[in-house]
Design a protein around this motif. Structure first.
Motif, PDB file in Angstrom:
ATOM      1  N   SER A  30     -55.598   4.786 -75.780  1.00  0.00           N
ATOM      2  CA  SER A  30     -54.656   5.612 -75.033  1.00  0.00           C
ATOM      3  C   SER A  30     -53.906   4.720 -74.058  1.00  0.00           C
ATOM      4  CB  SER A  30     -55.392   6.720 -74.268  1.00  0.00           C
ATOM      5  OG  SER A  30     -56.322   6.168 -73.344  1.00  0.00           O
ATOM      6  N   GLU A  31     -52.773   5.201 -73.582  1.00  0.00           N
ATOM      7  CA  GLU A  31     -51.999   4.405 -72.629  1.00  0.00           C
ATOM      8  C   GLU A  31     -51.297   5.319 -71.645  1.00  0.00           C
ATOM      9  OE1 GLU A  31     -48.470   4.005 -72.179  1.00  0.00           O
ATOM     10  OE2 GLU A  31     -48.049   5.621 -73.598  1.00  0.00           O
ATOM     11  N   ASP A  32     -51.083   4.780 -70.448  1.00  0.00           N
ATOM     12  CA  ASP A  32     -50.170   5.422 -69.496  1.00  0.00           C
ATOM     13  C   ASP A  32     -49.306   4.329 -68.913  1.00  0.00           C
ATOM     14  OD1 ASP A  32     -51.233   4.934 -66.402  1.00  0.00           O
ATOM     15  OD2 ASP A  32     -52.842   4.837 -67.874  1.00  0.00           O
ATOM     16  N   GLY A  33     -48.033   4.645 -68.734  1.00  0.00           N
ATOM     17  CA  GLY A  33     -47.096   3.611 -68.297  1.00  0.00           C
ATOM     18  C   GLY A  33     -46.087   4.124 -67.294  1.00  0.00           C
ATOM     19  N   PHE A  34     -45.353   3.187 -66.713  1.00  0.00           N
ATOM     20  CA  PHE A  34     -44.302   3.502 -65.752  1.00  0.00           C
ATOM     21  C   PHE A  34     -43.252   2.406 -65.840  1.00  0.00           C
ATOM     22  CE2 PHE A  34     -47.498   0.925 -63.761  1.00  0.00           C
ATOM     23  CZ  PHE A  34     -46.793   0.010 -62.986  1.00  0.00           C
ATOM     24  N   PHE A  35     -42.061   2.704 -65.337  1.00  0.00           N
ATOM     25  CA  PHE A  35     -40.966   1.736 -65.376  1.00  0.00           C
ATOM     26  C   PHE A  35     -40.978   0.876 -64.118  1.00  0.00           C
ATOM     27  CE2 PHE A  35     -39.312   5.133 -68.168  1.00  0.00           C
ATOM     28  CZ  PHE A  35     -39.095   4.375 -69.315  1.00  0.00           C
ATOM     29  N   LEU A  36     -40.990  -0.439 -64.318  1.00  0.00           N
ATOM     30  CA  LEU A  36     -40.904  -1.365 -63.194  1.00  0.00           C
ATOM     31  C   LEU A  36     -39.453  -1.740 -62.921  1.00  0.00           C
ATOM     32  CD1 LEU A  36     -42.798  -2.862 -61.237  1.00  0.00           C
ATOM     33  CD2 LEU A  36     -42.739  -4.805 -62.801  1.00  0.00           C
ATOM     34  N   SER A  37     -38.621  -1.706 -63.947  1.00  0.00           N
ATOM     35  CA  SER A  37     -37.195  -1.979 -63.783  1.00  0.00           C
ATOM     36  C   SER A  37     -36.434  -1.236 -64.876  1.00  0.00           C
ATOM     37  CB  SER A  37     -36.913  -3.483 -63.888  1.00  0.00           C
ATOM     38  OG  SER A  37     -35.521  -3.735 -63.920  1.00  0.00           O
ATOM     39  N   PRO A  41     -33.038  -6.069 -69.621  1.00  0.00           N
ATOM     40  CA  PRO A  41     -33.730  -5.045 -70.405  1.00  0.00           C
ATOM     41  C   PRO A  41     -34.609  -4.164 -69.507  1.00  0.00           C
ATOM     42  CG  PRO A  41     -34.939  -7.096 -70.538  1.00  0.00           C
ATOM     43  CD  PRO A  41     -33.703  -7.389 -69.725  1.00  0.00           C
ATOM     44  N   VAL A  42     -34.876  -2.958 -69.969  1.00  0.00           N
ATOM     45  CA  VAL A  42     -35.806  -2.072 -69.279  1.00  0.00           C
ATOM     46  C   VAL A  42     -37.206  -2.694 -69.345  1.00  0.00           C
ATOM     47  CG1 VAL A  42     -36.909   0.191 -69.379  1.00  0.00           C
ATOM     48  CG2 VAL A  42     -34.435  -0.014 -69.725  1.00  0.00           C
ATOM     49  N   LEU A  43     -37.913  -2.633 -68.218  1.00  0.00           N
ATOM     50  CA  LEU A  43     -39.259  -3.204 -68.141  1.00  0.00           C
ATOM     51  C   LEU A  43     -40.248  -2.100 -67.789  1.00  0.00           C
ATOM     52  CD1 LEU A  43     -41.338  -5.526 -67.943  1.00  0.00           C
ATOM     53  CD2 LEU A  43     -40.531  -5.928 -65.597  1.00  0.00           C
ATOM     54  N   SER A  44     -41.222  -1.894 -68.651  1.00  0.00           N
ATOM     55  CA  SER A  44     -42.272  -0.913 -68.384  1.00  0.00           C
ATOM     56  C   SER A  44     -43.621  -1.620 -68.352  1.00  0.00           C
ATOM     57  CB  SER A  44     -42.273   0.200 -69.438  1.00  0.00           C
ATOM     58  OG  SER A  44     -42.535  -0.324 -70.729  1.00  0.00           O
ATOM     59  N   VAL A  45     -44.561  -1.007 -67.634  1.00  0.00           N
ATOM     60  CA  VAL A  45     -45.915  -1.566 -67.527  1.00  0.00           C
ATOM     61  C   VAL A  45     -46.899  -0.499 -67.983  1.00  0.00           C
ATOM     62  CG1 VAL A  45     -47.636  -2.558 -65.989  1.00  0.00           C
ATOM     63  CG2 VAL A  45     -45.204  -3.037 -65.603  1.00  0.00           C
ATOM     64  N   HIS A  46     -47.837  -0.889 -68.850  1.00  0.00           N
ATOM     65  CA  HIS A  46     -48.748   0.065 -69.466  1.00  0.00           C
ATOM     66  C   HIS A  46     -50.191  -0.358 -69.263  1.00  0.00           C
ATOM     67  CE1 HIS A  46     -45.373   1.907 -71.738  1.00  0.00           C
ATOM     68  NE2 HIS A  46     -44.877   0.691 -71.576  1.00  0.00           N
ATOM     69  N   VAL A  62     -50.355  -4.246 -70.123  1.00  0.00           N
ATOM     70  CA  VAL A  62     -49.377  -4.678 -71.125  1.00  0.00           C
ATOM     71  C   VAL A  62     -47.973  -4.362 -70.631  1.00  0.00           C
ATOM     72  CG1 VAL A  62     -48.591  -4.469 -73.511  1.00  0.00           C
ATOM     73  CG2 VAL A  62     -51.036  -4.258 -72.978  1.00  0.00           C
ATOM     74  N   PRO A  63     -47.238  -5.347 -70.090  1.00  0.00           N
ATOM     75  CA  PRO A  63     -45.827  -5.135 -69.757  1.00  0.00           C
ATOM     76  C   PRO A  63     -44.960  -5.259 -71.013  1.00  0.00           C
ATOM     77  CG  PRO A  63     -46.836  -6.896 -68.415  1.00  0.00           C
ATOM     78  CD  PRO A  63     -47.714  -6.648 -69.606  1.00  0.00           C
ATOM     79  N   LEU A  64     -44.008  -4.356 -71.167  1.00  0.00           N
ATOM     80  CA  LEU A  64     -43.124  -4.353 -72.325  1.00  0.00           C
ATOM     81  C   LEU A  64     -41.672  -4.351 -71.880  1.00  0.00           C
ATOM     82  CD1 LEU A  64     -44.897  -1.614 -74.501  1.00  0.00           C
ATOM     83  CD2 LEU A  64     -45.069  -4.100 -74.789  1.00  0.00           C
ATOM     84  N   SER A  65     -40.844  -5.081 -72.584  1.00  0.00           N
ATOM     85  CA  SER A  65     -39.396  -4.991 -72.389  1.00  0.00           C
ATOM     86  C   SER A  65     -38.809  -4.250 -73.576  1.00  0.00           C
ATOM     87  CB  SER A  65     -38.773  -6.387 -72.262  1.00  0.00           C
ATOM     88  OG  SER A  65     -38.991  -7.155 -73.438  1.00  0.00           O
ATOM     89  N   ALA A  99     -43.158  -8.434 -72.613  1.00  0.00           N
ATOM     90  CA  ALA A  99     -42.252  -8.750 -71.501  1.00  0.00           C
ATOM     91  C   ALA A  99     -42.577 -10.076 -70.835  1.00  0.00           C
ATOM     92  CB  ALA A  99     -42.303  -7.631 -70.457  1.00  0.00           C
ATOM     93  N   MET A 100     -43.796 -10.582 -71.008  1.00  0.00           N
ATOM     94  CA  MET A 100     -44.129 -11.873 -70.412  1.00  0.00           C
ATOM     95  C   MET A 100     -43.500 -13.031 -71.179  1.00  0.00           C
ATOM     96  SD  MET A 100     -45.836 -11.037 -67.768  1.00  0.00           S
ATOM     97  CE  MET A 100     -46.737 -12.477 -67.203  1.00  0.00           C
ATOM     98  N   ARG A 101     -43.014 -12.749 -72.371  1.00  0.00           N
ATOM     99  CA  ARG A 101     -42.337 -13.798 -73.152  1.00  0.00           C
ATOM    100  C   ARG A 101     -40.859 -13.476 -73.340  1.00  0.00           C
ATOM    101  NH1 ARG A 101     -45.392 -14.836 -78.488  1.00  0.00           N
ATOM    102  NH2 ARG A 101     -46.138 -12.694 -78.332  1.00  0.00           N
ATOM    103  N   ASP A 102     -40.360 -12.544 -72.569  1.00  0.00           N
ATOM    104  CA  ASP A 102     -38.935 -12.199 -72.560  1.00  0.00           C
ATOM    105  C   ASP A 102     -38.384 -12.630 -71.198  1.00  0.00           C
ATOM    106  OD1 ASP A 102     -36.441 -11.044 -72.460  1.00  0.00           O
ATOM    107  OD2 ASP A 102     -37.092  -9.077 -73.189  1.00  0.00           O
TER     108      ASP A 102
END
Length: 462
Positions: A30-37, A41-46, A62-65, A99-102
């Motif tokens: 399961s995951e829960d996330g929010f937007f950091l930026s 690109p949009v950056l979310s953290v999960h 897990v940060p995602l772009s 996102a850590m490699r973007d």
């Protein structure tokens, strides 16, 4: 999006170096996330919670772009495509990346740290002691295992702790304490990030920022280069080779003693009682028994190792327990133009955080570095295991550098850490048993290195 995203993460996460559950069967995710930026690109953290078939679970950060279209230059960072509705109501896909490699997604971490922001459950805490390089992108450090780090220019390095546990990470706690001492052998802490626990436990440490050590050389690479120089000189002794490492080892011993002294000065200490010695010996014996199932070759050393551990329970040593590094080896130190710098005070990442924050003997760190000298000396014997001349030279290099490290520690602290100490010998043996298990599972042809050391340690040799 949540179900589609968890399906993508279930496929992607097991292939990441920092994921600790490789080979384990997943029961749920399961995951829960929010937007950091929300900029481009949009950056979310999960927070991704993995539950295994045996009932155990872990939470990963897990940060995602996010991109509207595939980005060819980010193909190695691609996580997956997630169905979404466009503004026009049409079905479309959003493309998410690690996102850590973007690079375009990396500046917001430091922007929020400078601003001491709170974003959703995440709290940013600058140390307030130096300028944080706001507005520059970070470049990922590709060599890490359990965490992910970004280097921002020449000024700062950002470490994201992938596995979340409630409580303050020792790397932050010790970094903050040592920053106040102005110890020259650490990289000063610039700030850290916490994230609230969804179940109401203590916040977890999500990341930290510290000063980047410019122009530094990795201790392991320097040591192994010295060993190669010795092997190349067939008729010279270790103290005659141009790449002799002993002076560096001695300075490293002094730096280690300096860090230990400051840790004892600013954080808790406690005299070790008989119960601690007994519990330490019992834990070592338990680990040995468990290791036998993985490394049957330990059987021939069993009686000797049990005796080594039993000597700890009866040891008359006077030990003051304190905070220590906990995972000390040549890969955790950097040599600069002005001396050695010690990194990564988080302890062994596989151990629970509460254990890593416990008081321990500084001899555990000494033992870790002595084992590292043995590894540096002997790792090339794997290529020629039956070469007695090379084996002799490896032993000569290890003895010389182990002795130099202990001399440097003693000169700085007034304490000889490598005398006739049952506890030190037991710490070394315990570490070598751990190494045997690791090598048996990951590099079977390297198993000879810790097994040879155990022959010496189980026999009671120095």
């Amino acid at each position: 999006m949540s179900k589609a995203l968890t399906d993508v993460l279930r496929e992607w996460m097991p292939h990441q170096r920092w994921f600790g559950g490789k080979g384990r069967e997943w029961a749920d995710v399961s995951e829960d996330g929010f937007f950091l930026s929300r900029s481009e690109p949009v950056l979310s953290v999960h927070r991704v919670r993995v539950t295994y078939a045996d009932g155990a679970g872990e939470t990963y950060l897990v940060p995602l772009s996010w991109r509207a279209h595939p980005e060819e230059e980010l193909s190695t960072a691609f996580v997956g495509a997630v169905p979404a509705k466009g503004a026009d109501g049409e079905d479309r896909e959003n493309y998410c990346y690690d996102a850590m490699r973007d690079r375009d997604a990396t500046p917001p971490w430091l922007v929020h740290l400078v601003a001491a922001s709170t974003v959703g459950p995440m709290h940013f805490h600058p140390a307030g002691v130096a300028t944080i390089p706001e507005g520059v992108p970070g470049d990922v450090v590709s060599t890490e295992q359990s965490n992910t780090s970004l280097v921002y220019g020449q000024d700062a390095i950002f470490k994201l702790f992938r596995r979340l546990e409630p409580g303050l990470n020792p790397d932050v706690e010790i970094g903050e304490a040592l920053r106040r001492t102005e110890n020259p052998h650490i990289a000063p802490l610039l700030g850290h990030i916490e994230i609230d626990d969804p179940d109401g436990a203590e916040p977890a440490t999500a990341a930290m920022l510290q000063t980047f050590v410019r122009g530094a050389s990795d201790g392991w690479r320097l040591a192994t280069a010295s060993v190669r120089d010795l092997y190349a000189e067939g008729d010279l002794h270790a103290d005659e080779v141009g790449g002799d490492f002993a002076a560096d080892s001695e300075r490293l011993g002094a730096a280690t003693a300096s860090v230990h002294a400051d840790l004892a000065r600013v954080l808790d200490t406690e005299p070790a009682d008989r119960g601690w010695f007994a519990a330490t010996a019992r834990a070592m014996t338990d680990r040995l028994e468990a290791a036998l199932a993985v490394v049957p070759q330990l059987e021939e050393h069993l009686a000797g190792l049990r005796a080594v551990y039993a000597a700890v329970a009866d040891s008359p040593e006077q030990v003051v327990r304190q905070r220590v590094h906990g995972d000390f080896h040549l890969g955790q130190v950097l040599r600069t133009a002005t001396g050695w710098v010690v990194l990564d005070f988080e302890g062994e990442p596989a151990r629970p955080l509460a254990e890593r924050r416990q008081l321990d003997s500084p001899l555990r760190d000494v033992a870790g570095m002595l084992r590292s000298f043995d590894y540096a000396a002997r790792h090339m014997l794997v290529e020629q295991p039956d070469d007695p001349q090379r084996a002799y030279r490896a032993q000569e290099w290890a003895v010389r550098n182990r002795g130099a490290f202990c001399a440097g520690y003693s000169a700085s602290s007034g304490i000889d850490p490598c005398g006739d100490s049952p506890l030190l010998r037991a710490f070394e043996a315990d570490k070598a048993v751990y190494e045997c298990v690791y090598e048996a599972r990951n590099r079977p042809n390297w198993l000879m290195i810790p097994l040879q050391s155990l022959s010496r340690l189980a026999a009671g040799a120095g």
